[in-house]
Design an enzyme around this catalytic site. Sequence first.
Site, short mmCIF file in Angstrom:
data_model
loop_
_atom_site.label_atom_id
_atom_site.label_comp_id
_atom_site.label_asym_id
_atom_site.label_seq_id
_atom_site.Cartn_x
_atom_site.Cartn_y
_atom_site.Cartn_z
N GLY A 132 0.81 -1.22 0.00
CA GLY A 132 0.00 0.00 0.00
C GLY A 132 0.84 1.26 0.00
O GLY A 132 2.03 1.22 -0.33
N LEU A 186 0.36 3.61 -2.09
CA LEU A 186 0.70 3.41 -3.50
C LEU A 186 1.28 4.66 -4.15
O LEU A 186 0.86 5.77 -3.88
CB LEU A 186 -0.54 2.95 -4.27
CG LEU A 186 -1.18 1.65 -3.78
CD1 LEU A 186 -2.37 1.28 -4.66
CD2 LEU A 186 -0.17 0.51 -3.75
N HIS A 204 4.24 1.38 -7.91
CA HIS A 204 3.20 0.34 -7.79
C HIS A 204 2.27 0.38 -9.00
O HIS A 204 1.90 -0.66 -9.55
CB HIS A 204 2.35 0.59 -6.54
CG HIS A 204 3.09 0.52 -5.24
ND1 HIS A 204 3.22 1.60 -4.41
CD2 HIS A 204 3.75 -0.51 -4.64
CE1 HIS A 204 3.90 1.25 -3.33
NE2 HIS A 204 4.24 -0.02 -3.45
N GLY A 233 8.68 -5.26 -8.83
CA GLY A 233 9.48 -4.15 -9.32
C GLY A 233 10.97 -4.41 -9.20
O GLY A 233 11.42 -5.02 -8.22
N GLN A 234 11.71 -3.91 -10.17
CA GLN A 234 13.17 -4.01 -10.11
C GLN A 234 13.73 -3.19 -8.94
O GLN A 234 14.84 -3.44 -8.48
CB GLN A 234 13.81 -3.54 -11.41
CG GLN A 234 15.30 -3.88 -11.43
CD GLN A 234 16.09 -3.20 -12.52
OE1 GLN A 234 15.61 -3.13 -13.64
NE2 GLN A 234 17.26 -2.71 -12.18
N ASP A 293 13.16 -3.43 -5.98
CA ASP A 293 13.57 -4.40 -4.96
C ASP A 293 14.22 -5.57 -5.69
O ASP A 293 13.65 -6.65 -5.80
CB ASP A 293 12.36 -4.82 -4.14
CG ASP A 293 11.75 -3.65 -3.40
OD1 ASP A 293 12.20 -3.37 -2.29
OD2 ASP A 293 10.86 -2.98 -3.96
N ARG A 338 8.49 4.89 1.48
CA ARG A 338 9.23 5.48 2.59
C ARG A 338 9.73 6.90 2.28
O ARG A 338 10.18 7.58 3.18
CB ARG A 338 10.40 4.58 2.99
CG ARG A 338 9.94 3.27 3.60
CD ARG A 338 11.09 2.46 4.19
NE ARG A 338 10.63 1.37 5.03
CZ ARG A 338 10.46 0.11 4.63
NH1 ARG A 338 10.73 -0.23 3.38
NH2 ARG A 338 10.02 -0.81 5.46
#
Length: 294
Positions: free
Chosen positions: A42, A44, A48, A158-159, A161, A198
Amino acid sequence: MPNVTISTDARPRLVTTAIELRDAVAAARADGKTIGLAPTMGALHGGHLSLVRASLAQCDYTIVTIFVNPTQFGPHEDLGEYPRTLETDLDALSQCGVDLVFAPTNDGIYPKGFSTYVDPPRVAEALEGQCRRGHFRGVTTVVLKLFNLAQADVAFFGQKDYQQSLVIRWMVQDLDFPIEVRVCPTVREPDGLAMSSRNRYLSQPEREQALTLWRSLKLAVELFAQGESDAERITARMRELFEQTNINRVDYVALADPETLQPVHQIQASTVALVAAYVGDTRLIDNCRIGNDE
Ligand code: AMP
């Protein structure tokens, strides 16, 4: 004339229980639809939404999961403060045309007595695995549960991460899970900062400092393009950037093999550069391939 507002942005259907999710999936399957899954925590943002759009483009029925997974947070991490913005998230998803949002409760995912975990693959041991003990065990466990519940054909990650995407790929391969994993490029702010839930923790000065992560990755790409291939010299230059911007808590600056994440000494076009550092109290990560600038 009557004042009529026509909204084209229908909110996606929200379900919170496994039974509702399974029923919705069974109905979509009965209609012969292919199912795409984008797991998220979430809060978002554009990163995302890029996964959601990829799913909408490639699958007939798109499920977004929103769950702040407690088992992937360490005891001193930001589980309590992690942003929970379900209403805003649903608004953002309305504009995309998502079919279903699954936002389970903690008890729904981890009922009383829960004790089975997925031991993550070897690629989880380095980097994030060293800095965040137990993190990937929480990730593999929740992702496998979400895969079991959603029964999707394709899952989108996602890249951003990078290590997580490798961990999921290995888990799917090692455990023969019938799902295709697609990895979407990192979405960045106009100045290069990788979008992250974050980032909202950052003060204005920290937001400036945070750019160091992306600048250090770009520096690695530039040095390689200029003919430098010695990993130690490149990481030393990258670390200098962190020092210059007073970022003192650097978890790692790594140049690694793109499949195993083992450190490399001589870098090549396929090498991946990965960084993790605290900007103030906020831990950020980023990465890029050395040879292809995303
Ligand atoms: P999270 O909500 O942080 O657990 O992320 C959910 C998914 O979104 C993961 O697959 C992430 O890799 C992906 N993601 C997060 N940030 C970005 C970004 N900036 N660009 C692309 N994908 C992202």
